[in-house]
Design a protein around this motif. Structure first.
Motif, PDB file in Angstrom:
ATOM      1  N   THR A 215      10.592 -10.569  19.806  1.00  0.00           N
ATOM      2  CA  THR A 215      10.752 -11.578  18.764  1.00  0.00           C
ATOM      3  C   THR A 215      10.752 -10.903  17.401  1.00  0.00           C
ATOM      4  OG1 THR A 215       8.365 -11.958  18.648  1.00  0.00           O
ATOM      5  CG2 THR A 215       9.629 -13.349  20.159  1.00  0.00           C
ATOM      6  N   GLU A 216      11.437 -11.510  16.448  1.00  0.00           N
ATOM      7  CA  GLU A 216      11.552 -10.943  15.112  1.00  0.00           C
ATOM      8  C   GLU A 216      10.736 -11.756  14.123  1.00  0.00           C
ATOM      9  OE1 GLU A 216      15.667 -10.810  14.179  1.00  0.00           O
ATOM     10  OE2 GLU A 216      16.041  -8.952  15.287  1.00  0.00           O
ATOM     11  N   VAL A 217      10.143 -11.073  13.170  1.00  0.00           N
ATOM     12  CA  VAL A 217       9.420 -11.735  12.091  1.00  0.00           C
ATOM     13  C   VAL A 217      10.037 -11.288  10.772  1.00  0.00           C
ATOM     14  CG1 VAL A 217       7.258 -11.978  13.361  1.00  0.00           C
ATOM     15  CG2 VAL A 217       7.685  -9.894  12.053  1.00  0.00           C
ATOM     16  N   ARG A 218       9.960 -12.170   9.787  1.00  0.00           N
ATOM     17  CA  ARG A 218      10.574 -11.875   8.491  1.00  0.00           C
ATOM     18  C   ARG A 218       9.533 -11.279   7.548  1.00  0.00           C
ATOM     19  NH1 ARG A 218      13.598 -16.940   6.162  1.00  0.00           N
ATOM     20  NH2 ARG A 218      14.836 -15.369   5.089  1.00  0.00           N
ATOM     21  N   LEU A 219       9.979 -10.302   6.760  1.00  0.00           N
ATOM     22  CA  LEU A 219       9.142  -9.657   5.757  1.00  0.00           C
ATOM     23  C   LEU A 219       9.865  -9.710   4.418  1.00  0.00           C
ATOM     24  CD1 LEU A 219       8.110  -6.425   7.725  1.00  0.00           C
ATOM     25  CD2 LEU A 219       6.912  -8.613   7.672  1.00  0.00           C
ATOM     26  N   LYS A 220       9.132 -10.027   3.364  1.00  0.00           N
ATOM     27  CA  LYS A 220       9.725 -10.032   2.032  1.00  0.00           C
ATOM     28  C   LYS A 220       9.877  -8.603   1.540  1.00  0.00           C
ATOM     29  CE  LYS A 220       9.031 -13.449  -0.699  1.00  0.00           C
ATOM     30  NZ  LYS A 220       8.514 -14.449  -1.645  1.00  0.00           N
ATOM     31  N   VAL A 221      10.954  -8.340   0.796  1.00  0.00           N
ATOM     32  CA  VAL A 221      11.293  -6.984   0.358  1.00  0.00           C
ATOM     33  C   VAL A 221      11.250  -6.906  -1.164  1.00  0.00           C
ATOM     34  CG1 VAL A 221      13.099  -5.226   0.288  1.00  0.00           C
ATOM     35  CG2 VAL A 221      12.716  -6.524   2.377  1.00  0.00           C
ATOM     36  N   MET A 222      10.649  -5.834  -1.663  1.00  0.00           N
ATOM     37  CA  MET A 222      10.722  -5.483  -3.080  1.00  0.00           C
ATOM     38  C   MET A 222      11.084  -4.010  -3.166  1.00  0.00           C
ATOM     39  SD  MET A 222      10.198  -6.630  -6.276  1.00  0.00           S
ATOM     40  CE  MET A 222       8.908  -7.861  -6.434  1.00  0.00           C
ATOM     41  N   THR A 223      11.973  -3.640  -4.073  1.00  0.00           N
ATOM     42  CA  THR A 223      12.358  -2.242  -4.261  1.00  0.00           C
ATOM     43  C   THR A 223      12.214  -1.880  -5.724  1.00  0.00           C
ATOM     44  OG1 THR A 223      14.686  -2.798  -4.608  1.00  0.00           O
ATOM     45  CG2 THR A 223      14.005  -2.338  -2.352  1.00  0.00           C
ATOM     46  N   GLY A 224      11.811  -0.627  -5.980  1.00  0.00           N
ATOM     47  CA  GLY A 224      11.660  -0.189  -7.361  1.00  0.00           C
ATOM     48  C   GLY A 224      10.781   1.031  -7.474  1.00  0.00           C
ATOM     49  N   ASN A 225      10.255   1.239  -8.667  1.00  0.00           N
ATOM     50  CA  ASN A 225       9.383   2.368  -8.939  1.00  0.00           C
ATOM     51  C   ASN A 225       7.986   2.089  -8.378  1.00  0.00           C
ATOM     52  OD1 ASN A 225       7.714   4.354 -10.226  1.00  0.00           O
ATOM     53  ND2 ASN A 225       9.306   4.604 -11.777  1.00  0.00           N
ATOM     54  N   PRO A 226       7.388   3.043  -7.627  1.00  0.00           N
ATOM     55  CA  PRO A 226       6.058   2.800  -7.059  1.00  0.00           C
ATOM     56  C   PRO A 226       4.959   2.569  -8.087  1.00  0.00           C
ATOM     57  CG  PRO A 226       7.145   4.608  -5.908  1.00  0.00           C
ATOM     58  CD  PRO A 226       7.986   4.293  -7.103  1.00  0.00           C
ATOM     59  N   ASN A 227       5.195   2.895  -9.375  1.00  0.00           N
ATOM     60  CA  ASN A 227       4.169   2.572 -10.363  1.00  0.00           C
ATOM     61  C   ASN A 227       4.059   1.059 -10.603  1.00  0.00           C
ATOM     62  OD1 ASN A 227       6.399   1.941 -11.944  1.00  0.00           O
ATOM     63  ND2 ASN A 227       6.053   3.578 -13.436  1.00  0.00           N
ATOM     64  N   TYR A 228       4.867   0.301  -9.855  1.00  0.00           N
ATOM     65  CA  TYR A 228       4.754  -1.166  -9.840  1.00  0.00           C
ATOM     66  C   TYR A 228       3.316  -1.593  -9.530  1.00  0.00           C
ATOM     67  CZ  TYR A 228       5.100  -5.750  -7.432  1.00  0.00           C
ATOM     68  OH  TYR A 228       4.905  -7.031  -6.996  1.00  0.00           O
ATOM     69  N   PHE A 229       2.657  -0.886  -8.617  1.00  0.00           N
ATOM     70  CA  PHE A 229       1.307  -1.282  -8.190  1.00  0.00           C
ATOM     71  C   PHE A 229       0.288  -1.075  -9.302  1.00  0.00           C
ATOM     72  CE2 PHE A 229       3.622   0.183  -4.372  1.00  0.00           C
ATOM     73  CZ  PHE A 229       3.668  -1.025  -3.693  1.00  0.00           C
ATOM     74  N   SER A 230       0.376   0.039 -10.021  1.00  0.00           N
ATOM     75  CA  SER A 230      -0.552   0.257 -11.128  1.00  0.00           C
ATOM     76  C   SER A 230      -0.236  -0.655 -12.300  1.00  0.00           C
ATOM     77  CB  SER A 230      -0.504   1.723 -11.566  1.00  0.00           C
ATOM     78  OG  SER A 230       0.813   2.079 -11.991  1.00  0.00           O
TER      79      SER A 230
ATOM     80  N   PHE B  66       0.878  -3.756 -12.207  1.00  0.00           N
ATOM     81  CA  PHE B  66       0.331  -5.083 -11.947  1.00  0.00           C
ATOM     82  C   PHE B  66      -1.090  -5.034 -11.379  1.00  0.00           C
ATOM     83  CE2 PHE B  66       4.925  -6.050 -11.896  1.00  0.00           C
ATOM     84  CZ  PHE B  66       4.934  -7.118 -12.776  1.00  0.00           C
ATOM     85  N   HIS B  67      -1.736  -3.848 -11.425  1.00  0.00           N
ATOM     86  CA  HIS B  67      -3.137  -3.680 -10.996  1.00  0.00           C
ATOM     87  C   HIS B  67      -3.336  -4.105  -9.543  1.00  0.00           C
ATOM     88  CE1 HIS B  67      -3.707  -3.074 -15.225  1.00  0.00           C
ATOM     89  NE2 HIS B  67      -3.500  -4.343 -15.535  1.00  0.00           N
ATOM     90  N   ILE B  68      -2.370  -3.764  -8.685  1.00  0.00           N
ATOM     91  CA  ILE B  68      -2.460  -4.106  -7.258  1.00  0.00           C
ATOM     92  C   ILE B  68      -3.135  -2.945  -6.517  1.00  0.00           C
ATOM     93  CG2 ILE B  68      -1.144  -4.648  -5.173  1.00  0.00           C
ATOM     94  CD1 ILE B  68       1.046  -5.773  -6.998  1.00  0.00           C
ATOM     95  N   PRO B  69      -4.228  -3.203  -5.792  1.00  0.00           N
ATOM     96  CA  PRO B  69      -4.897  -2.121  -5.043  1.00  0.00           C
ATOM     97  C   PRO B  69      -3.945  -1.475  -4.038  1.00  0.00           C
ATOM     98  CG  PRO B  69      -6.283  -4.083  -5.154  1.00  0.00           C
ATOM     99  CD  PRO B  69      -4.941  -4.489  -5.678  1.00  0.00           C
ATOM    100  N   LEU B  70      -3.935  -0.144  -4.028  1.00  0.00           N
ATOM    101  CA  LEU B  70      -3.031   0.611  -3.156  1.00  0.00           C
ATOM    102  C   LEU B  70      -3.811   1.717  -2.454  1.00  0.00           C
ATOM    103  CD1 LEU B  70      -0.158   1.451  -2.173  1.00  0.00           C
ATOM    104  CD2 LEU B  70      -0.008   2.887  -4.221  1.00  0.00           C
ATOM    105  N   GLN B  71      -3.649   1.793  -1.155  1.00  0.00           N
ATOM    106  CA  GLN B  71      -4.204   2.888  -0.364  1.00  0.00           C
ATOM    107  C   GLN B  71      -3.048   3.768   0.102  1.00  0.00           C
ATOM    108  OE1 GLN B  71      -6.402   1.136   2.833  1.00  0.00           O
ATOM    109  NE2 GLN B  71      -7.932   0.174   1.500  1.00  0.00           N
ATOM    110  N   GLY B  72      -2.919   4.957  -0.477  1.00  0.00           N
ATOM    111  CA  GLY B  72      -1.817   5.847  -0.138  1.00  0.00           C
ATOM    112  C   GLY B  72      -1.432   6.679  -1.326  1.00  0.00           C
ATOM    113  N   LYS B  73      -0.398   7.473  -1.156  1.00  0.00           N
ATOM    114  CA  LYS B  73       0.038   8.388  -2.201  1.00  0.00           C
ATOM    115  C   LYS B  73       1.180   7.771  -3.002  1.00  0.00           C
ATOM    116  CE  LYS B  73       2.877  10.653   1.314  1.00  0.00           C
ATOM    117  NZ  LYS B  73       3.213  11.922   1.999  1.00  0.00           N
ATOM    118  N   ALA B  74       1.205   8.122  -4.281  1.00  0.00           N
ATOM    119  CA  ALA B  74       2.284   7.660  -5.155  1.00  0.00           C
ATOM    120  C   ALA B  74       3.486   8.574  -4.986  1.00  0.00           C
ATOM    121  CB  ALA B  74       1.821   7.652  -6.602  1.00  0.00           C
ATOM    122  N   LEU B  75       4.618   8.008  -4.596  1.00  0.00           N
ATOM    123  CA  LEU B  75       5.825   8.791  -4.332  1.00  0.00           C
ATOM    124  C   LEU B  75       6.739   8.777  -5.542  1.00  0.00           C
ATOM    125  CD1 LEU B  75       6.642   7.486  -0.742  1.00  0.00           C
ATOM    126  CD2 LEU B  75       5.429   9.583  -1.347  1.00  0.00           C
TER     127      LEU B  75
END
Length: 592
Positions: free
Chosen positions: A500-515, A517-526
């Motif tokens: 079965t397939e599930v839908r996921l919302k997509v956003m594309t752009g610069n990874p500094n998007y998270f900082s 908008f102050h969104i908590p991120l676990q991982g490396k900045a690419l």
């Protein structure tokens, strides 16, 4: 006698001018509020019902059996649909959402001026299906380089003249059909209402064959909706390994829409009813207070008809004054909206002053007709008044006043209850939107639209000026056709182990998007150049653990390495059963 009644009515109203002004003002506010609510509902809710033969109009939807969800039409899907439904559907209309681009308009004298145009891609049946009047005959585009423009855009580019023969040249991109110059062959008068059809230019479908398209059609004559559904159920074709089926849905008369219209009108009518009660209560109290005058009129031979006319003329004068006062309030509101716009101009197309006047006039006549019957009650109550026996029933002296106060109390409670319900619903929706724990001050965010060639060609200079501004605290870039780059409308699919397939919302752009908008991120900045990596939301990460997927994820059949896990996209709706989460792709290109 009419002149005498008018003189008496004006004299009595002037005697209590403060109370008369308050009552008229309450009624005027009720008239304005109900008129605006009625006009908004009539224009924006179930706008298809205003079209002729709306019961024959349907929207064609495509579904895939594998996912169970609806499938957007592209030009290839429309061609397949037309081929398989030949003789089944009548006048199939196709159009896209409204997009923006920059273009040069070349006049008949060879002069050129740049414009930012809003455009749709459509077929020729679009204008017939939505009853859009053509101002220069019935000529429609027949070749791939011909277009229709709206009357508003035609007035902008041709002033008082005719735009026929002028050329619209696309400046920002080369269409997939290889044509950049389009000749104007007609002008359509497009209304701004709930159908959302307004645009500047209407290009052929071949200009953007991969756009998402809406498809409508007429039910053939002597055919029913149920019969059409049965015929469409037998149609199916294969697309990229998925079975596509189609269905026809009515565009008007839906039960949920009718209930919503009734509830909105009932809510707005509470203010009108409250103002009408205040107005009638004051008028009738003045009428009852004039017992000596009424008794004297009866003793001098005045019948009940004369007393009825006396009271109705007073109601007529007060109601007419309230109607004129509502016109003044509406003019003031129009000036206020034009001076301090609280909504974008494209969302105020329903607010046409002339139409508001017509609604107010119809409402005035309707209220006057209702009052014609209500006035009979106080006249009936004073039928036994005479010089010897005047109405002085202490036990019932305040009965009418108490009844009106009770009705107003019920109206107020109903209005307050409706406001509380709307507020709770709004809070419930707001609680489902994701906001980081560290608040983002949106009023300090400036979004620059990069979809025009002029800005893109001069972006280096613009960006250099921005970087020199000491006020700028942070920047990010997104490659989305979105609302100021904050919300995304793109989706991808993830295949679960049970196929079965599930839908996921997509956003594309610069990874500094998270900082940003102050969104908590676990991982490396690419870096934005990185390919083959994707960030996933926490809900997607939990789905992967449940599906025993680690390190890699397949989206639309392509594998990506997990670069990090973030909490959620900014202002994304959480708890949506139809969408399992969101993903973020690093990208160098950006539109916002």
């Amino acid at each position: 006698m009419i002149r005498h009644y008018l003189k008496i009515a004006v004299r009595n109203l002037w005697k209590y001018k403060v109370q008369s002004m308050i009552s008229a003002l309450c009624l005027a506010v009720g008239i304005v509020v109900f008129s605006l609510a009625y006009l908004f509902v009539d224009r924006m809710a179930d706008a298809y019902s205003r079209l002729s033969e709306h019961e024959r109009r349907v929207r064609i939807m495509a579904f895939t059996k594998e996912t169970g969800g609806d499938m957007p039409f592209a030009l290839a899907d429309v061609d397949e649909l037309l081929f398989r439904t030949e003789g089944i559907l009548d006048s199939v209309s196709v159009h896209s959402a409204t997009m923006r681009t920059d273009a040069d308009v070349i006049g008949k004298d060879g002069s050129s001026l740049p414009y930012i145009v809003r455009y749709k891609v459509t077929n020729s049946s679009f204008f017939r299906y939505f009853n859009l009047p053509l101002l220069y005959g019935s000529f429609l585009p027949k070749s791939a380089d011909e277009i229709v423009v709206s009357s508003e855009f035609a007035e902008k580019i041709a002033r008082e003249g005719s735009p026929i023969g002028m050329v619209v040249r696309l400046a920002s991109f080369m269409p997939e059909n290889g044509i950049r110059d389009y000749r104007i062959v007609n002008v359509a008068d497009v209304p701004k209402d709930g159908l959302n059809l307004d645009a500047d230019c209407y290009f052929p479908l071949e200009m953007q064959p991969h756009f998402r398209l809406q498809t409508h059609a007429f039910i053939p004559e002597k055919q029913t909706l149920s019969g059409l559904k049965e015929m469409l159920e037998r149609l199916a074709w294969n697309k990229e390994g998925k079975t596509v089926t189609v269905d026809a849905l009515p565009v008007s008369g839906q039960r949920d829409t009718a209930i919503a219209k009734i509830l909105v009108l009932l809510l707005s009518s509470l203010i009108l009813v409250s103002g009408l009660i205040t107005f009638l209560k004051f008028t009738f109290q003045m009428f009852y207070a004039r017992q000596h005058e009424l008794a004297l009129r009866k003793s001098m031979g005045s019948d009940m008809k004369g007393i009825f006319c006396l009271l109705f003329v007073e109601v007529f004068c007060m109601l007419s004054f309230a109607f004129l006062l509502s016109q003044v309030l509406l003019e003031g509101l129009q000036l206020l909206v034009s001076r301090f716009p609280f909504l974008p101009e494209e969302n105020m197309g329903w607010f046409v002053l002339e139409d508001c006047y017509l609604v107010q006039g119809g409402l005035y006549l309707a209220v006057l007709f209702i009052c014609l019957f209500i006035v009979a009650y106080p006249v009936w109550r004073v039928r036994r008044v005479n010089l010897v026996n005047r109405i002085r029933t202490n036990g019932r002296r305040h009965g009418f006043r108490c009844a009106m106060i009770c009705i107003q109390l019920v109206v107020s409670m109903g209005f307050l209850g409706a406001v509380i319900i709307i507020r709770l619903s709004y809070d419930e929706l707001g609680s489902r939107l994701y906001y980081p724990s560290e608040k983002v001050e949106e009023n300090r965010i400036i979004a620059i639209d990069m979809t025009t060639a002029v800005i893109r060609n001069n972006w280096d200079a613009i960006h250099a000026e921005i970087n020199r501004m000491p006020e700028i605290e942070g920047q990010t870039s997104l490659n989305e056709d979105s609302d100021d780059g904050m919300l995304s409308y793109r989706f991808t699919t993830f295949m679960k182990q049970d196929s079965t397939e599930v839908r996921l919302k997509v956003m594309t752009g610069n990874p500094n998007y998270f900082s940003f908008f102050h969104i908590p991120l676990q991982g490396k900045a690419l870096e934005t150049e990185t390919e083959g990596f994707v960030y996933v939301s926490r809900s997607v990460a939990e789905l992967m653990r449940h599906e025993h997927v680690k390190g890699m994820i397949r989206l639309d059949g392509k594998a990506y390495q997990i670069a990090g896990v973030y909490e959620e996209l900014y202002k994304n709706v959480t708890g949506n059963s139809r969408i399992a989460g969101s993903v973020f792709f690093p990208a160098q290109d950006f539109k916002t």
